[in-house]
Write an enzyme that holds these catalytic residues in place. Structure first.
Site, PDB file in Angstrom:
ATOM      1  N   HIS A 108       0.859  -1.290  -0.030  1.00 65.54           N
ATOM      2  CA  HIS A 108       0.075  -0.115   0.012  1.00 65.54           C
ATOM      3  C   HIS A 108       0.950   1.133   0.032  1.00 65.54           C
ATOM      4  O   HIS A 108       0.634   2.211   0.468  1.00 65.54           O
ATOM      5  CB  HIS A 108      -0.744   0.050   1.212  1.00 65.54           C
ATOM      6  CG  HIS A 108      -2.097  -1.202   1.148  1.00 65.54           C
ATOM      7  ND1 HIS A 108      -3.208  -1.060   0.795  1.00 65.54           N
ATOM      8  CD2 HIS A 108      -1.938  -2.338   1.540  1.00 65.54           C
ATOM      9  CE1 HIS A 108      -4.070  -2.125   0.794  1.00 65.54           C
ATOM     10  NE2 HIS A 108      -3.186  -2.876   1.320  1.00 65.54           N
ATOM     11  N   ASN A 155     -10.198  -2.602   2.802  1.00 63.55           N
ATOM     12  CA  ASN A 155      -9.973  -2.568   1.526  1.00 63.55           C
ATOM     13  C   ASN A 155     -11.364  -2.400   0.605  1.00 63.55           C
ATOM     14  O   ASN A 155     -12.283  -2.188   1.350  1.00 63.55           O
ATOM     15  CB  ASN A 155      -9.429  -4.008   0.980  1.00 63.55           C
ATOM     16  CG  ASN A 155      -7.985  -3.963   1.124  1.00 63.55           C
ATOM     17  OD1 ASN A 155      -7.268  -2.952   1.490  1.00 63.55           O
ATOM     18  ND2 ASN A 155      -7.555  -5.409   0.980  1.00 63.55           N
TER      19      ASN A 155
HETATM   20  C1  HEM Z   1      -1.773 -10.812   7.714  1.00 67.80           C
HETATM   21  C2  HEM Z   1      -2.092 -10.216   6.720  1.00 67.80           C
HETATM   22  C3  HEM Z   1      -1.696  -8.522   6.513  1.00 67.80           C
HETATM   23  C4  HEM Z   1      -0.307  -8.228   6.733  1.00 67.80           C
HETATM   24  C5  HEM Z   1       0.772  -8.999   7.625  1.00 67.80           C
HETATM   25  C6  HEM Z   1      -0.536  -6.711   6.477  1.00 67.80           C
HETATM   26  C7  HEM Z   1       0.427  -5.773   6.722  1.00 67.80           C
HETATM   27  C8  HEM Z   1       0.420  -4.604   6.361  1.00 67.80           C
HETATM   28  C9  HEM Z   1       1.679  -3.555   6.511  1.00 67.80           C
HETATM   29  C10 HEM Z   1       3.025  -4.002   7.135  1.00 67.80           C
HETATM   30  C11 HEM Z   1       1.377  -2.417   5.949  1.00 67.80           C
HETATM   31  C12 HEM Z   1       2.144  -1.126   6.169  1.00 67.80           C
HETATM   32  C13 HEM Z   1       1.767  -0.452   7.065  1.00 67.80           C
HETATM   33  C14 HEM Z   1       2.628   0.918   7.284  1.00 67.80           C
HETATM   34  O1  HEM Z   1       3.760   0.841   6.848  1.00 67.80           O
HETATM   35  O2  HEM Z   1       1.897   1.944   7.926  1.00 67.80           O
HETATM   36  C15 HEM Z   1      -0.050  -2.371   5.573  1.00 67.80           C
HETATM   37  C16 HEM Z   1      -0.927  -1.720   5.071  1.00 67.80           C
HETATM   38  C17 HEM Z   1      -2.105  -1.971   4.500  1.00 67.80           C
HETATM   39  N1  HEM Z   1      -2.890  -2.806   4.822  1.00 67.80           N
HETATM   40 FE1  HEM Z   1      -2.318  -4.642   5.369  1.00 67.80          FE
HETATM   41  N2  HEM Z   1      -1.616  -6.545   5.969  1.00 67.80           N
HETATM   42  C18 HEM Z   1      -2.570  -7.721   5.843  1.00 67.80           C
HETATM   43  C19 HEM Z   1      -3.740  -7.925   5.323  1.00 67.80           C
HETATM   44  C20 HEM Z   1      -4.381  -6.790   4.822  1.00 67.80           C
HETATM   45  C21 HEM Z   1      -5.772  -6.948   4.899  1.00 67.80           C
HETATM   46  C22 HEM Z   1      -6.713  -8.378   4.887  1.00 67.80           C
HETATM   47  C23 HEM Z   1      -6.477  -5.633   4.576  1.00 67.80           C
HETATM   48  C24 HEM Z   1      -7.687  -5.252   4.332  1.00 67.80           C
HETATM   49  C25 HEM Z   1      -8.719  -5.786   4.621  1.00 67.80           C
HETATM   50  C26 HEM Z   1      -5.255  -5.084   4.581  1.00 67.80           C
HETATM   51  C27 HEM Z   1      -5.157  -3.343   4.206  1.00 67.80           C
HETATM   52  C28 HEM Z   1      -4.107  -2.557   4.514  1.00 67.80           C
HETATM   53  C29 HEM Z   1      -4.133  -1.254   3.985  1.00 67.80           C
HETATM   54  C30 HEM Z   1      -5.637  -0.514   3.970  1.00 67.80           C
HETATM   55  C31 HEM Z   1      -2.841  -0.523   4.264  1.00 67.80           C
HETATM   56  C32 HEM Z   1      -2.760   0.777   4.139  1.00 67.80           C
HETATM   57  C33 HEM Z   1      -2.752   1.705   5.234  1.00 67.80           C
HETATM   58  C34 HEM Z   1      -2.386   3.279   4.905  1.00 67.80           C
HETATM   59  O3  HEM Z   1      -3.420   3.729   4.235  1.00 67.80           O
HETATM   60  O4  HEM Z   1      -1.441   3.509   5.532  1.00 67.80           O
HETATM   61  N3  HEM Z   1      -4.313  -5.536   4.706  1.00 67.80           N
HETATM   62  N4  HEM Z   1      -0.583  -4.052   5.764  1.00 67.80           N
END
Ligand code: HEM
Length: 486
Positions: A53, A126
């Site tokens: 993202h 999402n």
């Molecule tokens: C175990 C599964 C997942 C892991 C380990 C994971 C991990 C991460 C990490 C490390 C980031 C970056 C955070 C940052 O640097 O600020 C991120 C961002 C993000 N993830 Fe996940 N994620 C997972 C699953 C999901 C799922 C299922 C969704 C949605 C339902 C999701 C939605 C998002 C969104 C929207 C962002 C961006 C947040 C922003 O705008 O700063 N992720 N994810």
């Protein structure tokens, strides 16, 4: 009179056009603080981008409660109709880097920070109601397979589909992604979902499992593959430009929030596992209950400070809302703040976009890189005899009953569970024209895979979802592959 330009320590700068040199033709002087500071600061402008993202757009606004839901949750910001709470929302793509294109086929992030009087509540979802995998242990593998190959340096259909070949539960989300909604026309024209199951608990301690749905009031608009290719060619930043300009013109996008609610006691015998993020809950079982309206009405003043440095964590809950046992969600409860401590530093919660706005943080966390230490001279240990902050003694969420043994367990399957039936149901919901576009999009990608066994494994998943779906996709892939060979 314009302000006088200063160094970072506030001293006036005499010349911002010419560096100081030893004579007109001489080498530059190390005593030129302004030059050294300017070059050194410039070298440090970039921070690590988000590991996923990375590319996104953000805006401020408010959430207003329009319907009574206090019988389900004691969250103060949802307590009464008419109540407004400031929010910050960041939209994003998933796989692309910071400088990639907006109009691509990829899920979109929909991350909302509610600045409530009981602390910040982050709902990090999402634009898709489901996800590809069920266990957080697989997330790094999944993302590696979708991003650039370590050798070729480009995204490889071979890797993308090889992972999916070994991950049958992703068939539902793949059907979603390659369907019409896979490339939104803009961030304003798509829905947002919490995706996971969460917990709401009311004043009496009565709990429900809950799923969130933000429905766009602009209507759903998407791009087909050709329109998206044109959009990318015309303007790599099409979604950012659209959101920024719409808000700038006073055309404020809004979403209506609904929830689905399941009484806690229903979960154990529900026909499929209600904590499996690869599944949706049918509306016939759990109808949508309206909660309120989210409106975006203010652009950030500074993209780096407020969007790049925004930090959302699924573990930021407020009283009345908590996690479910969804394993993916449980993994995420750890991953985000950890990523942010690396990406932004341990004091990122003090940055204005991340700090609480309707209340103040009061705790004993101190020091570290970039500390503002807002508690000043206050005691930095607890308990203390000096009136420092004390615990509330009120759990945020309701306790969850447990049974069984520790160990590595597959996500439990209920009586009607399998990895494919909801992918089939989604396919059968589509019109003939939608099915045609879905098959074309899927075949265009799957036909690029070099190994027959990987293609066959994937086709078996679509066959399992729906015989027609599988057969049509197999024929379309075979046609493209034979055309390639010819
Ligand atoms: C175990 C599964 C997942 C892991 C380990 C994971 C991990 C991460 C990490 C490390 C980031 C970056 C955070 C940052 O640097 O600020 C991120 C961002 C993000 N993830 Fe996940 N994620 C997972 C699953 C999901 C799922 C299922 C969704 C949605 C339902 C999701 C939605 C998002 C969104 C929207 C962002 C961006 C947040 C922003 O705008 O700063 N992720 N994810």
């Amino acid at each position: 009179m314009p302000k006088i330009l200063t160094t970072e320590s506030g001293a006036p700068v005499a010349d911002n056009q010419n560096s100081a040199s030893a004579g007109e033709y001489g080498p530059l002087l190390i005593q030129d603080q302004h030059l050294l500071e300017k070059l050194a600061r410039f070298n440090r402008e970039r921070i690590p981008e988000r590991v996923v993202h990375a590319r996104g757009s953000g805006a401020y606004g408010y959430f207003e409660v329009t319907d009574e839901v206090s019988r389900y949750t004691r969250a103060a910001f949802l307590a009464e109709v008419g109540k407004r709470t400031e929010v910050f929302l960041r939209f994003s793509t998933v796989a692309g880097n910071l400088g990639s294109n907006d109009a691509v086929r990829d899920p979109r992030g929909f991350a909302v920070k509610f600045y409530t009087e009981q602390g910040n509540y982050d709902l990090v979802g999402n634009n898709t109601p489901v996800f590809f995998i069920k266990d957080p242990l697989k997330f790094p593998d999944f993302i590696h397979s979708q991003k650039r190959d370590p050798y070729t340096g480009v995204q490889e259909a071979d890797n993308v589909w090889d992972f999916w070949a070994h991950s049958p539960a992703s068939t539902h989300q793949i059907t979603w992604l390659f369907g019409d909604r896979g490339i939104p026309a803009s961030y304003r024209h798509m829905n947002g979902y919490g995706s996971h199951t969460y917990q709401w608990v009311n004043e009496d301690g009565e709990a429900h499992w809950v799923k969130y749905h933000f429905k766009t009031n602009q209507g759903i608009r998407s791009l087909d593959a050709r329109q998206a290719a044109e959009a990318v060619g015309d303007d790599a930043d099409s979604h950012q430009r659209d959101l920024h300009q719409a808000i700038g013109r006073g055309v404020f996008p809004s979403w209506t929030l609904y929830v689905q609610l399941m009484p806690v006691a229903e979960a154990a015998d529900y026909r499929f596992n209600p904590f499996d993020v690869t599944k949706v809950w049918p509306h016939a079982d759990h109808p949508l209950v309206k909660v309120g309206r989210l409106v975006l009405n203010r652009n950030p003043e500074n993209v780096f400070a407020e969007v790049e440095q925004a930090a959302f964590s699924p573990n930021n809950f407020v009283p009345g809302i908590g996690p479910s046992p969804d394993k993916m969600l449980q993994g995420r409860l750890f991953a985000y703040a950890d990523a942010q401590r690396y990406r932004l530093g341990v004091n990122h919660t003090q940055l204005p976009v991340n700090a609480p706005r309707a209340t103040e943080a009061a705790n004993y966390g101190r020091d570290g890189l970039g500390a503002l230490n807002p508690a000043g001279r206050d005691r930095n240990y607890e308990p203390n005899s000096h009136g420092g902050p004390v615990q509330s003694d009120a759990a945020l969420a309701a306790p969850v009953g447990l049974s069984g043994r520790t160990g590595t367990h597959a996500t439990p399957a209920h009586v009607k569970d399998d990895d494919f039936f909801q992918a089939g149901e989604l396919y059968r919901l589509m019109s003939e024209a939608e099915r045609g576009r879905l098959i074309d999009n899927l075949a265009g990608s799957l036909a690029q895979v070099s190994r027959d066994d990987v293609v066959e494994r994937n086709l078996a998943h679509f066959h399992a979802a729906d015989e027609e779906y599988g057969a049509r996709l197999a024929a379309a892939v075979a046609e493209l592959r034979s055309a390639d060979e010819a």
